[in-house]
Design a protein around this motif. Structure first.
Motif, PDB file in Angstrom:
ATOM      1  N   ASP A 126       0.842  -1.196   0.000  1.00 27.47           N
ATOM      2  CA  ASP A 126       0.000   0.000   0.000  1.00 27.47           C
ATOM      3  C   ASP A 126       0.883   1.253   0.000  1.00 27.47           C
ATOM      4  O   ASP A 126       1.902   1.294   0.680  1.00 27.47           O
ATOM      5  CB  ASP A 126      -0.878   0.022   1.257  1.00 27.47           C
ATOM      6  CG  ASP A 126      -2.220  -0.662   1.031  1.00 27.47           C
ATOM      7  OD1 ASP A 126      -2.468  -1.131  -0.096  1.00 27.47           O
ATOM      8  OD2 ASP A 126      -3.009  -0.744   1.994  1.00 27.47           O
ATOM      9  N   PRO A 127       0.496   2.271  -0.751  1.00 26.04           N
ATOM     10  CA  PRO A 127       1.302   3.496  -0.829  1.00 26.04           C
ATOM     11  C   PRO A 127       1.600   4.130   0.519  1.00 26.04           C
ATOM     12  O   PRO A 127       2.715   4.575   0.768  1.00 26.04           O
ATOM     13  CB  PRO A 127       0.450   4.428  -1.697  1.00 26.04           C
ATOM     14  CG  PRO A 127      -0.392   3.504  -2.516  1.00 26.04           C
ATOM     15  CD  PRO A 127      -0.654   2.316  -1.648  1.00 26.04           C
ATOM     16  N   ASP A 128       0.611   4.138   1.435  1.00 26.10           N
ATOM     17  CA  ASP A 128       0.868   4.764   2.731  1.00 26.10           C
ATOM     18  C   ASP A 128       1.874   3.963   3.550  1.00 26.10           C
ATOM     19  O   ASP A 128       2.645   4.503   4.330  1.00 26.10           O
ATOM     20  CB  ASP A 128      -0.432   4.973   3.520  1.00 26.10           C
ATOM     21  CG  ASP A 128      -1.219   3.691   3.705  1.00 26.10           C
ATOM     22  OD1 ASP A 128      -1.010   2.754   2.921  1.00 26.10           O
ATOM     23  OD2 ASP A 128      -2.050   3.634   4.632  1.00 26.10           O
ATOM     24  N   VAL A 129       1.887   2.642   3.332  1.00 27.86           N
ATOM     25  CA  VAL A 129       2.867   1.793   4.017  1.00 27.86           C
ATOM     26  C   VAL A 129       4.252   2.009   3.425  1.00 27.86           C
ATOM     27  O   VAL A 129       5.235   2.197   4.149  1.00 27.86           O
ATOM     28  CB  VAL A 129       2.462   0.302   3.917  1.00 27.86           C
ATOM     29  CG1 VAL A 129       3.526  -0.586   4.531  1.00 27.86           C
ATOM     30  CG2 VAL A 129       1.116   0.069   4.596  1.00 27.86           C
ATOM     31  N   SER A 130       4.345   2.001   2.100  1.00 25.05           N
ATOM     32  CA  SER A 130       5.655   2.143   1.456  1.00 25.05           C
ATOM     33  C   SER A 130       6.254   3.518   1.713  1.00 25.05           C
ATOM     34  O   SER A 130       7.468   3.665   1.849  1.00 25.05           O
ATOM     35  CB  SER A 130       5.575   1.873  -0.042  1.00 25.05           C
ATOM     36  OG  SER A 130       4.720   2.775  -0.672  1.00 25.05           O
ATOM     37  N   ALA A 131       5.421   4.542   1.829  1.00 23.81           N
ATOM     38  CA  ALA A 131       5.932   5.889   2.096  1.00 23.81           C
ATOM     39  C   ALA A 131       6.656   5.917   3.436  1.00 23.81           C
ATOM     40  O   ALA A 131       7.729   6.510   3.566  1.00 23.81           O
ATOM     41  CB  ALA A 131       4.791   6.897   2.091  1.00 23.81           C
TER      42      ALA A 131
END
Length: 200
Positions: A126-131
């Motif tokens: 998920d983008p929020d996790v990878s960020a």
């Protein structure tokens, strides 16, 4: 039809997912587990297409469970649910071969689509996790992290050396380097500092 085992210590969330996932797509929930050891047993017994596992659980945590499952079933596809995507934890999970990360606040339909993606042999973060994972300010090497983690678990220098197959002098060097980098006076302070900064 994709088969899954659900492992999460939050009963409400686990039960909700067990009810909702089959409604959102062609998914069969083979078993549920509320802590790490049960997750290992259920996965090895049922051999699901995808294991959906919470990162933080009592007893054996998500990473500990994944490590055990990997030894017995290296091909197991794993989706990790997480609330706190700490860089150190994500690095360890990726090293263990976890194929997917999804926020625990995600919609069930999204979790279903990620399960399908992983079952098809692809990866998903998920983008929020990878960020959060990209923001990596950890100055410690992997070995320094290993010795600090063992220190935090209460092991002596001799125990750490035996566990990590290192000489005691080498362990002391790693600890000394870690203390310098964290500007702390003892190895226990260094381990606490590293944990507070989400490096372990």
């Amino acid at each position: 039809m994709t088969t899954v085992v659900l492992a999460d210590d939050e009963a409400l969330l686990r039960k909700a997912l067990a009810s909702l996932l089959p409604l959102e797509g062609e998914i069969t929930v083979l078993a549920e587990a509320e802590e790490g050891a049960a997750a290992v047993q259920a996965t090895l017994r049922h051999r699901p297409d995808v294991l959906v596992i919470d990162l933080e659980m009592p007893g054996v945590d998500g990473l500990g469970a994944v490590a055990e499952i990997r030894r017995a079933r290296p091909e197991q596809v794993i989706l990790m649910l997480t609330r706190h995507a700490r860089p150190g934890v994500l690095r360890r999970a990726l090293k263990l071969g976890v194929q997917g990360f999804v926020s625990k606040s995600a919609e069930p339909a999204h979790i279903v689509s990620v399960i399908k993606t992983l079952h098809e042999g692809r990866r998903w973060i998920d983008p929020d996790v990878s960020a959060l994972a990209v923001v990596d300010d950890c100055p410690l090497t992997d070995r320094e992290i290993d010795v600090l983690r063992a220190t935090g678990e209460g092991y002596s220098v001799a125990d750490i050396a035996a566990r990590l197959h290192l000489a005691e002098g080498t362990v002391r060097n790693y600890l000394s380097n870690a203390m310098q980098k964290t500007q702390t006076r003892t190895r226990h302070e260094a381990a606490r500092y590293a944990r507070e900064h989400d490096w372990l």
